[in-house]
Design an enzyme around this catalytic site. Structure first.
Site, PDB file in Angstrom:
ATOM      1  N   GLU A 213       0.882  -1.190  -0.100  1.00 57.48           N
ATOM      2  CA  GLU A 213       0.086   0.068  -0.047  1.00 57.48           C
ATOM      3  C   GLU A 213       0.940   1.345   0.250  1.00 57.48           C
ATOM      4  OE1 GLU A 213      -3.871   1.716   2.647  1.00 57.48           O
ATOM      5  OE2 GLU A 213      -2.460  -0.043   3.371  1.00 57.48           O
TER       6      GLU A 213
ATOM      7  N   LYS B  63      -9.142   3.061  -2.730  1.00 55.86           N
ATOM      8  CA  LYS B  63      -9.504   2.457  -1.235  1.00 55.86           C
ATOM      9  C   LYS B  63     -10.874   2.772  -0.926  1.00 55.86           C
ATOM     10  CE  LYS B  63      -7.581   1.007   3.004  1.00 55.86           C
ATOM     11  NZ  LYS B  63      -6.196   1.222   4.003  1.00 55.86           N
TER      12      LYS B  63
ATOM     13  N   CYS C 190      -5.778  -3.586   2.095  1.00 57.17           N
ATOM     14  CA  CYS C 190      -5.289  -3.571   3.550  1.00 57.17           C
ATOM     15  C   CYS C 190      -6.452  -3.523   4.443  1.00 57.17           C
ATOM     16  CB  CYS C 190      -4.716  -2.239   3.991  1.00 57.17           C
ATOM     17  SG  CYS C 190      -3.772  -2.332   5.695  1.00 57.17           S
TER      18      CYS C 190
ATOM     19  N   SER D  96      21.485  -0.922  33.768  1.00 56.66           N
ATOM     20  CA  SER D  96      21.077  -0.879  35.354  1.00 56.66           C
ATOM     21  C   SER D  96      21.236  -2.314  35.994  1.00 56.66           C
ATOM     22  CB  SER D  96      19.877  -0.503  35.795  1.00 56.66           C
ATOM     23  OG  SER D  96      18.961  -1.407  35.281  1.00 56.66           O
TER      24      SER D  96
END
Length: 751
Positions: free
Chosen positions: A46, A116, A181, A367
């Site tokens: 896309e 789309k 999509c 850490s």
């Protein structure tokens, strides 16, 4: 006759607004598709021309102009689209309206522009801000789109008008159509009507991001579509970091009649990856003929408009190719474990971020705890992936490594990397030898890229965390340093004492809560300042040029609770674990320790999380720290994960969360205890929500991320008393308390 056709799809590592780079990757994918024996169709992801994540750049005419320039380059090339139908993602301006489109190109001609229909407009996506949806499903006709001058001149023969709309492309032997999509995820997906209209091949161009445990859902949707209707379904996706918090995770796939026949990789540093399949159209027709209900529904379906391309065949014209094509068999679905996803997704995202930011490496405050160890493990995995692909000849990775080495003034790790690559190229080595080369190269890359620093306090830091940080740094081969921050802390306190003539004390030394908090925050914020100082000067100290990206290491649960100091080490350039839960991170550490042979990671995963910002009880050298994260937070990490999912995924406010947890926790908690936990969570969540406005850009991996910038849009100034909500909860508790217990009801019934 032979009704086998070869189709291809691809993963592309596009970059928003990088029009030149995007063009080269598109071109490469088309050329690779054309090299596949008999391939006559290529699908791309896309908005591949512009990159998916341009966002508000889509509001600029420049973006459409540059996209047209790229499309023109493709059209002008005499060989690129010759005898191959190319399905290309491109933003299109039609009648002054912006659309997210597919552009079908064949032999330098635009065959169809397909806009789309259903736009993604939730979660991470805001497509309706940039585009209009094509709301013309009912007219069943194609419309005229007038080409711009640049595209008209690029087509041959020159085209002035091309069709735009929802249509079906008819080739000599089959019908082909596309959906884009989000349309796959909708309740009434376009592929249903398309399949019923006789379409046999559907192509889905996607911009789908990685989220833990999401891939199975995506593949299931495609499998169900082709299981119900029969047919071929092609899926193409971006892969990589294209400029923001998302990692697009590829996995471009081809499914036929409910079976997966091709799947590209999910996590990789390849810029372009093409997969293909041989589709037997007769097998699709046989599959459909076996379903009486499909026959009935198909016979009553209103046909979509046809684009006549019947002068073109998807079958190869070479008889030798046709005779040797074998239908692609089903292949096993490849889905990574969540522990692998936690490591590999952020690792590939970080590699893309590093090279595209033109940085010289990373700086990580280490850490000795699980969160910073997780980030260190992810960088090490990135080095191992890069080493593997470099030794396989990945040109882009080799170029990226070369750029890193060019920043080195002296010898050391750079010469070591060059020597390993040279030896690997000059030796056709066994698998065992290759494994040694990969480890050596990963070691050298990690030492060159990852700079870890333990910033301890003589009074507050334990020997245990210092030693764990040292062992981890040695095992992954980072460039490690240890420093004490007490001098800087004392200097700040001296300035405050000169200003106010007062000396703050910890709670354990008789101070107040606010004094204790201020003393903890000084340490936390000084570590951020020192981290950025080291990120600029460590390369200089080593004789390198450039800068280091500072990595954050706060997890999604701590962000949700606000368990972090504003502008401490949670403030960084990027945070690869900011979208992951503590539980997932610990499981990732154990899995990485066992599969990649870093036992220090498993030791850290089992240690009790501690901030080490208060003085230790007893001898520093012999004791673990008594301050623990869960005690400080007033809730467990497991509870935080539950609260986070209910708040974001199930959209629960305080009352709905309380009602839900009454049932979930009924075996272990009374209604009053559930109420207390829910109210405590919402108090601290709302009190600290302002911290989300400055949250370090984080890799998105969880559906309950509290990222204020893009994903979780809520206010940051709250009435932390939640009077109406908490009063309603209290009313529920009172009502439940007045009811007889189960035991009392049982006794009453017996009487």
């Amino acid at each position: 006759g032979n009704n086998k056709v070869v189709v291809s799809t691809c993963n592309l590592n596009q970059w928003a607004m990088d029009f030149d780079g995007n063009y080269e990757r598109i071109k490469s994918s088309i050329l690779l598709a054309k090299k596949i024996k008999g391939c006559k169709y290529r699908l791309g992801p896309e908005l591949e021309i512009s990159g998916y994540s341009c966002e508000d750049h889509f509001l600029e005419l420049d973006t459409f102009h540059h996209s047209a320039q790229t499309l023109a380059l493709i059209l002008k090339d005499e060989n690129l689209t010759r005898d191959i139908l190319c399905d290309i993602g491109c933003p299109i301006l039609h009648n002054n309206v912006r659309y997210n489109c597919r552009v079908f190109v064949l032999n330098r001609q635009i065959v169809l522009i397909r806009p789309k229909i259903y736009l993604a407009d939730d979660g991470n996506y805001r497509e309706k801000r940039f585009f209009a949806s094509w709301d013309r499903n009912d007219d069943k006709v194609l419309h005229d789109h007038v080409l711009s001058d640049i595209l008209r001149e690029a087509t041959y023969p020159k085209q002035t008008v091309v069709p735009i709309g929802i249509g079906i492309i008819a080739t000599q032997e089959t019908l082909l159509a596309s959906e884009v999509c989000e349309e796959l995820w909708t309740a009434n997906s376009p592929h249903i009507q398309m399949y019923l209209s006789g379409v046999e091949i559907i192509a889905n161009a996607s911009g789908s991001h990685h989220e833990l445990r999401k891939l199975n859902s995506r593949l299931t949707l495609m499998k169900n579509a082709t299981s119900k209707c029969g047919g071929a379904y092609l899926y193409s996706n971006h892969r990589g970091c294209d400029g923001n918090r998302l990692y697009f995770d590829g996995c471009s796939s081809i499914l036929i009649n409910g079976e997966l026949v091709a799947q590209a990789s999910q996590f990789s540093l390849k810029e372009v990856e093409v997969v293909s399949a041989v589709v037997d159209l007769d097998a699709i027709r046989t599959y459909r003929s076996g379903s009486a209900s499909f026959q009935e529904q198909s016979s009553r379906t209103t046909m979509l408009p046809i684009v006549d391309l019947r002068h073109f065949s998807l079958r190869s014209s070479e008889q030798s190719v046709v005779l040797t094509l074998s239908t692609s068999p089903p292949v096993p679905i490849r889905i990574h474990l969540p522990e692998e996803e936690c490591a590999m997704g952020p690792a590939c995202w970080l590699w893309d971020y590093l090279r595209r930011a033109n940085a010289g490496g990373f700086l990580l405050p280490l850490s000795g705890g699980a969160d910073s160890a997780s980030v260190a493990a992810i960088v090490r995995v990135a080095c191992e992936i890069a080493a593997s692909e470099a030794l396989q000849g990945n040109a882009q990775v080799l170029e990226d490594i070369s750029r890193l080495l060019e920043r080195t003034v002296g010898a050391g790790s750079s010469n070591q990397v060059k020597e390993i690559l040279s030896n690997a190229r000059n030796n056709s080595c066994s698998a065992a030898s290759k494994s040694i080369f990969e480890k050596d190269l990963a070691d050298a890359l990690c030492n060159r890229m990852l700079h870890t620093v333990y910033m301890g306090s003589e009074k507050n830091s334990s020997q245990a965390t210092r030693e764990r940080a040292q062992r981890l740094a040695e095992s992954i081969n980072s460039y490690h340093s240890t420093l004490q921050i007490d001098g800087a802390v004392n200097a700040i306190l001296n300035i405050f004492q000169m200003l106010t003539n007062k000396t703050p004390r910890y709670l354990t030394n008789g101070g107040s809560v606010v004094e204790d908090l201020a003393l903890q925050n000084i340490q936390a914020r000084l570590r951020m300042v020192l981290a950025y100082l080291c990120s600029l000067l460590f390369p200089w100290c080593r004789g390198h040029s450039g800068f280091l990206l500072v990595l954050g290491s706060a997890n999604v649960d701590e962000a949700l609770r606000g368990y972090m100091t504003k502008y401490d080490c949670s403030s960084a350039d990027v945070n690869p674990i900011g979208g992951m839960s503590k539980g997932d991170l610990k499981r990732m550490l154990v899995h990485t320790a066992r599969t990649r042979n870093f036992p220090a990671l498993e030791e850290i995963a089992t240690a009790v999380p501690t901030a080490e910002l208060r003085p230790i009880d007893g001898d520093v050298a012999d004791n673990y720290h008594s301050q623990t994260d869960e005690a400080d937070m007033g809730m467990t990490y497991e509870e935080l994960g539950v609260f986070g999912r209910l708040r974001k995924v199930l959209r629960c406010g305080p009352v709905r969360m309380f009602v839900t947890l009454l049932d979930t926790w009924k075996a272990t908690c009374t209604p009053a205890v559930v109420a207390e936990k829910v109210k405590r969570f919402f108090y601290f969540y709302s009190l600290n929500r302002h911290k989300m406005t400055v949250l370090t850009p984080s890799y998105h991996a969880e559906c309950y991320s509290p990222d204020d910038n893009r994903f979780d849009l809520r206010q940051f100034l709250y009435n932390t008393k939640w009077t109406r909500q908490f009063d309603t909860i209290d009313d529920h508790v009172a009502m439940l308390s007045s009811l007889p217990s189960a035991e009392e009801r049982s006794l009453k019934n017996d009487v």
